[in-house]
Design an enzyme around this catalytic site. Structure first.
Site, PDB file in Angstrom:
ATOM      1  N   THR A  38       0.753  -1.079   0.037  1.00  0.00           N
ATOM      2  CA  THR A  38       0.049  -0.035  -0.086  1.00  0.00           C
ATOM      3  C   THR A  38       0.838   1.281   0.085  1.00  0.00           C
ATOM      4  OG1 THR A  38      -1.920  -0.975   1.070  1.00  0.00           O
ATOM      5  CG2 THR A  38      -1.742   1.316   1.244  1.00  0.00           C
ATOM      6  N   TYR A  52      -8.142   0.157  -3.232  1.00  0.00           N
ATOM      7  CA  TYR A  52      -6.813   0.853  -4.147  1.00  0.00           C
ATOM      8  C   TYR A  52      -5.987  -0.247  -4.725  1.00  0.00           C
ATOM      9  CZ  TYR A  52      -4.812  -0.195   0.030  1.00  0.00           C
ATOM     10  OH  TYR A  52      -4.269  -0.807   1.295  1.00  0.00           O
ATOM     11  N   THR A 118       1.515  -4.303   4.237  1.00  0.00           N
ATOM     12  CA  THR A 118       1.234  -4.567   5.566  1.00  0.00           C
ATOM     13  C   THR A 118       0.630  -5.799   5.969  1.00  0.00           C
ATOM     14  OG1 THR A 118      -1.134  -3.515   5.448  1.00  0.00           O
ATOM     15  CG2 THR A 118       0.658  -2.213   5.897  1.00  0.00           C
ATOM     16  N   ASP A 119       0.116  -6.545   5.027  1.00  0.00           N
ATOM     17  CA  ASP A 119      -0.684  -8.156   5.351  1.00  0.00           C
ATOM     18  C   ASP A 119       0.476  -8.900   5.687  1.00  0.00           C
ATOM     19  OD1 ASP A 119      -2.565  -6.653   4.044  1.00  0.00           O
ATOM     20  OD2 ASP A 119      -2.872  -8.245   2.549  1.00  0.00           O
ATOM     21  N   LYS A 191      -0.323  -6.996  12.836  1.00  0.00           N
ATOM     22  CA  LYS A 191      -1.261  -6.245  12.373  1.00  0.00           C
ATOM     23  C   LYS A 191      -2.767  -6.580  13.036  1.00  0.00           C
ATOM     24  CE  LYS A 191      -3.350  -4.871   7.481  1.00  0.00           C
ATOM     25  NZ  LYS A 191      -3.239  -5.150   6.221  1.00  0.00           N
ATOM     26  N   GLU A 312      -2.608 -28.554  27.401  1.00  0.00           N
ATOM     27  CA  GLU A 312      -3.712 -29.032  26.562  1.00  0.00           C
ATOM     28  C   GLU A 312      -3.143 -30.415  25.904  1.00  0.00           C
ATOM     29  OE1 GLU A 312      -6.620 -26.570  28.238  1.00  0.00           O
ATOM     30  OE2 GLU A 312      -6.701 -28.347  26.649  1.00  0.00           O
TER      31      GLU A 312
HETATM   32  N1  DAS Z   1      -2.430  -5.958   0.089  1.00  0.00           N
HETATM   33  C1  DAS Z   1      -1.535  -5.258   1.082  1.00  0.00           C
HETATM   34  C2  DAS Z   1      -0.277  -5.722   1.013  1.00  0.00           C
HETATM   35  O1  DAS Z   1       0.385  -5.427   0.083  1.00  0.00           O
HETATM   36  C3  DAS Z   1      -1.889  -3.472   1.032  1.00  0.00           C
HETATM   37  C4  DAS Z   1      -1.008  -3.130   2.227  1.00  0.00           C
HETATM   38  O2  DAS Z   1      -1.621  -2.862   3.152  1.00  0.00           O
HETATM   39  O3  DAS Z   1       0.297  -2.973   2.157  1.00  0.00           O
HETATM   40  O4  DAS Z   1       0.035  -6.036   2.226  1.00  0.00           O
END
Ligand code: DAS
Length: 355
Positions: A38, A52, A118-119, A191, A312
């Site tokens: 992103t 986006y 970010t994923d 995240k 467990e």
């Molecule tokens: N799809 C997500 C990624 O590329 C977009 C982002 O949040 O960076 O990890």
């Protein structure tokens, strides 16, 4: 007399120019490795904060969008990949890790910033935390909004990341993650929200510090081994063991587990409910998998807390490994690197209590 005056003037001028040039060269050399996400994304309108396109803007454009960078570092950009990070693979990680180690071995590189989606940012950060062989700062940075959006967070996140990467205080802290003026450690950051700018947190175990104005402030440091203190070396690796994650839930069955094993998984992370509980319907297949040589790590889907050994499940008797406080996605990374060295479950358990 005049000759002395002229000589003194020339000497003073030379000394001033030397001092100035030394000061000007004192800016740290920071390399930005761009991978996509992103932070390199673009949307149709200024209010497009979801829906986006990630990974459309090149590294030089990212750098040009933050002219203030030139005041805090001598920045060089490299486009390593241009992908949305949900598509990151082990092969990407090996390429990135080797490039980072090559660059950090150069005396003219003081720190590295990695722009990333970010994923899976937390996963790449933890992988690098285990394979980077330098004490120099490595800072991963992403954004929750594309650069085209109102209040885009990418530019300030990038500025902060470069500031940290050039900071003496960041040396020896392990791989770091910088978003939202916060500094997190690679091992425990995650995240926590699908879309809001405050998504990255280190719940319970705590983040390491803040960036405020022109400075990085550290208040904590990790107690676990990282970077130069790890036993893992990817320099001669071209492939990593296949490790998969099965997710625990009510009415769970062993279909996914058996499919992963049939497809060649060398290890399984069992992301169980609660304290890593194993459903009665799944336990026989998990025990059989272990008996057939698949390494089984009990983790939890819960998100926080210690995965208690022999809690467990009777891990001693079943020869299972437990993930300590690592999330399933990070347990996968540690098991994957651990199995490049051994399949011995006692050694692997030691690693989970070390890193
Ligand atoms: N799809 C997500 C990624 O590329 C977009 C982002 O949040 O960076 O990890």
């Amino acid at each position: 007399m005049q000759r002395n005056t002229a000589r003194n003037f020339i000497f003073t001028l030379f000394a001033f120019l030397l001092a100035f040039s030394v000061h000007a060269e004192k800016l740290p050399n920071v390399t930005i490795l761009a991978t996509g996400g992103t932070i390199a994304g673009s949307g149709a309108t200024s209010t497009t904060t979801v829906g986006y396109t990630a990974a459309t803007v090149g590294v030089q454009q990212l750098i040009n969008a933050v002219p203030e960078l030139s005041k805090i570092a001598s920045v060089t950009g490299e486009q390593v990949f241009q992908i949305a990070s949900e598509s990151m693979t082990n092969e990407h990680w090996l390429t990135l890790g080797k490039r980072v180690n090559t660059l950090l071995a150069q005396p003219n590189v003081d720190g590295i910033v990695i722009t990333h989606g970010t994923d899976t940012l937390e996963e790449t950060a933890y992988f690098l935390n285990l394979v980077v062989k330098s004490r120099k700062p490595v800072v991963l940075v992403g954004a929750m909004r594309p650069g085209t959006a109102l209040s885009a967070d990418g530019p300030i996140n990038l500025y902060n990341a470069v500031l940290i990467a050039g900071s003496q205080d960041a040396i020896g802290k392990g791989v770091l993650v910088a978003l939202g003026d916060q500094i997190h450690g690679a091992r425990d950051v995650t995240k926590t929200n699908t879309s809001t700018p405050d998504s990255f947190k280190t719940p319970e175990l705590g983040m390491l510090g803040y960036v405020q104005g022109p400075k990085a402030f550290f208040y904590h440091a990790t107690t676990r081994k990282h970077t130069v203190d790890t036993e893992f070396d990817i320099s001669n690796l071209s492939v990593l063991p296949q490790i998969d994650i099965v997710y625990g839930y009510a009415n769970m069955n062993p279909v996914a587990l058996n499919a992963f094993i049939a497809a060649g998984a060398k290890g399984i992370i069992h992301a169980g409910t609660g304290d890593g509980s194993v459903a009665a319907k799944v336990k026989p297949d998990l025990v059989a998998a272990r008996k057939n040589g698949t390494v089984i790590v009990r983790a939890s889907r819960v998100g926080n807390g210690i995965l208690a050994r022999n809690g467990e499940a009777n891990d001693d008797e079943l020869d299972f490994v437990v993930a300590d406080t690592l999330s399933p996605q990070k347990a996968r990374i540690l098991l994957m690197l651990g199995m490049t060295k051994t399949s011995n479950t006692k050694e692997l358990q030691r690693m989970f209590y070390t890193y």
